[in-house]
Design a protein around this motif. Sequence first.
Motif, PDB file in Angstrom:
ATOM      1  N   LEU A 227      71.269  25.461  19.255  1.00 51.69           N
ATOM      2  CA  LEU A 227      72.488  26.180  19.620  1.00 51.69           C
ATOM      3  C   LEU A 227      72.996  27.052  18.471  1.00 51.69           C
ATOM      4  O   LEU A 227      74.200  27.192  18.264  1.00 51.69           O
ATOM      5  CB  LEU A 227      73.568  25.174  20.039  1.00 51.69           C
TER       6      LEU A 227
ATOM      7  N   PHE B 264      75.752  25.952  16.070  1.00 55.20           N
ATOM      8  CA  PHE B 264      77.128  25.972  16.581  1.00 55.20           C
ATOM      9  C   PHE B 264      77.928  27.190  16.116  1.00 55.20           C
ATOM     10  O   PHE B 264      79.155  27.127  15.988  1.00 55.20           O
ATOM     11  CB  PHE B 264      77.868  24.685  16.187  1.00 55.20           C
ATOM     12  N   GLU B 265      77.249  28.286  15.900  1.00 58.39           N
ATOM     13  CA  GLU B 265      77.973  29.501  15.515  1.00 58.39           C
ATOM     14  C   GLU B 265      78.915  29.923  16.649  1.00 58.39           C
ATOM     15  O   GLU B 265      78.535  29.964  17.821  1.00 58.39           O
ATOM     16  CB  GLU B 265      77.001  30.633  15.213  1.00 58.39           C
TER      17      GLU B 265
ATOM     18  N   GLN C  88      81.390  28.244  17.686  1.00 55.63           N
ATOM     19  CA  GLN C  88      82.025  27.081  18.305  1.00 55.63           C
ATOM     20  C   GLN C  88      83.275  26.682  17.516  1.00 55.63           C
ATOM     21  O   GLN C  88      83.283  26.726  16.289  1.00 55.63           O
ATOM     22  CB  GLN C  88      81.057  25.899  18.337  1.00 55.63           C
ATOM     23  N   ARG C  89      84.288  26.280  18.241  1.00 45.51           N
ATOM     24  CA  ARG C  89      85.545  25.871  17.619  1.00 45.51           C
ATOM     25  C   ARG C  89      85.913  24.458  18.061  1.00 45.51           C
ATOM     26  O   ARG C  89      85.317  23.935  19.019  1.00 45.51           O
ATOM     27  CB  ARG C  89      86.650  26.863  17.992  1.00 45.51           C
TER      28      ARG C  89
ATOM     29  N   ASP D  87      85.059  22.539  21.520  1.00 44.90           N
ATOM     30  CA  ASP D  87      83.946  23.170  22.225  1.00 44.90           C
ATOM     31  C   ASP D  87      82.700  22.295  22.334  1.00 44.90           C
ATOM     32  O   ASP D  87      81.905  22.471  23.265  1.00 44.90           O
ATOM     33  CB  ASP D  87      83.550  24.490  21.537  1.00 44.90           C
ATOM     34  N   LEU D  88      82.494  21.398  21.400  1.00 37.48           N
ATOM     35  CA  LEU D  88      81.267  20.600  21.426  1.00 37.48           C
ATOM     36  C   LEU D  88      81.285  19.612  22.586  1.00 37.48           C
ATOM     37  O   LEU D  88      82.329  19.106  22.974  1.00 37.48           O
ATOM     38  CB  LEU D  88      81.083  19.849  20.103  1.00 37.48           C
TER      39      LEU D  88
ATOM     40  N   GLU E  87      83.879  15.822  15.459  1.00 36.54           N
ATOM     41  CA  GLU E  87      83.593  17.223  15.782  1.00 36.54           C
ATOM     42  C   GLU E  87      83.934  18.130  14.605  1.00 36.54           C
ATOM     43  O   GLU E  87      83.154  19.034  14.247  1.00 36.54           O
ATOM     44  CB  GLU E  87      84.379  17.650  17.016  1.00 36.54           C
TER      45      GLU E  87
ATOM     46  N   LEU F  88      81.267  20.511  12.720  1.00 39.74           N
ATOM     47  CA  LEU F  88      81.456  21.962  12.644  1.00 39.74           C
ATOM     48  C   LEU F  88      81.528  22.438  11.202  1.00 39.74           C
ATOM     49  O   LEU F  88      80.968  23.482  10.845  1.00 39.74           O
ATOM     50  CB  LEU F  88      82.720  22.364  13.402  1.00 39.74           C
TER      51      LEU F  88
ATOM     52  N   GLU G  18      78.933  25.017   9.551  1.00 38.71           N
ATOM     53  CA  GLU G  18      79.418  26.281   8.982  1.00 38.71           C
ATOM     54  C   GLU G  18      78.846  26.475   7.583  1.00 38.71           C
ATOM     55  O   GLU G  18      78.370  27.568   7.234  1.00 38.71           O
ATOM     56  CB  GLU G  18      80.947  26.283   8.923  1.00 38.71           C
TER      57      GLU G  18
END
Length: 382
Positions: free
Chosen positions: A308, A311-312, A314-315, A318-319, A345, A349, A353
């Motif tokens: 995915l 997770f770019e 994603q905030r 969202d997961l 989460e 994230l 990042e």
Amino acid sequence: MDPEHLGLDEYQSRAIRTDRTRSSSGLDLAVLGLFGETGSLLSETKKKQRDARSYLGYEESVVEEMGDVLWYLAAVAGHAGLRLSEIAGRRAAEGAASTFAALQPQRALPLVVPTAAFERTLLRLAGDVGRLAAMAGRGDLAADPTLPKLLEAVFDSLASAADEAGVTLVEAAVRNLAKAEDRWPTERTVPPLFDDTFPPEERLPRSLTVDIFERTGGNDRRYVVQRCNGIFIGDRLTDNIMKPDDYRFHDAFHYAYAAVLGWSPVTRALFRLKRKSEVRVDEGEDGARAILIEEGVATFVFGEAKRLDFFEGQRPGDLGFGFLRSVRQFVRGYEVESRPLWLWEEAILAGNEAFRFLREKRRGRLQLDLLGRRMSVEELPE
């Protein structure tokens, strides 16, 4: 919250605080959710019948699935401007629709195997929800005058199924609210750090700066090294896989767990901060097995994130719920199991990042702030 006095409308108002199904499509998304969760409830019964001896946790699964069906039913009703107490139907006529406890005054009995009556009622529930889905597919369900009666039928079938299963809807409702709060809390309050009561020399640093950068050795072999306060730490890391995928930067995940969750046996071992003043904690929480567990978590998260784009975009929020639960399943029996899903989460994230930054720049500086429960990444000067 007192389960004995939990009202239907109180549950509905609390449930819809976490409602993410509202969209321009009206009731469609919530109806799809109700349809899917009803299918999951039937699936649990099928699994128990098929794998009677090997399938454990059946009763717990039924309670959870009933809670999910109830949540979506509350959401559908809410979207249509109806209160949950209004669709209590036959039970409302009996004057017992104000609280869950009044709906089912009997005590729950353990459900060992699916009974014939339970199966038939589940099929009736599936039929009621199927008719609701069919109506949604034909047009504007919210404007259909038969909607209240159909929702009443769904509620009655669900309550009847709970009766026959020996499950109370109040238990399903309470667990469902706890599940939603675990994932989408109304207020994000971080728990204390695990090592707050330990001697200072056994605590993870509350503020930490770690430089991570790539080097090229003989035969153009690339590896990653780390530096803290001018001192090189840890081993040289490579991808350890036939097809390179930059896993050598994955320590960013461990540092994110340390910063956000306040937990990382790997980081403790790296900085020699094991809690040796308490033997059981030293061996049980900071020992080799815990380190392997954390490496397993990092590997699992990396594998999912890789599919995915790490997770770019994603905030928080969202997961996937199932993904986060699977991650936490890895650490059952360890102190970090108590950390809520929303905090997991944020840790995941933050780690991804930093990983994306390191993957692009091939070097970076991580800033860990355990008191603020965050980690940032920035350019590392040449």
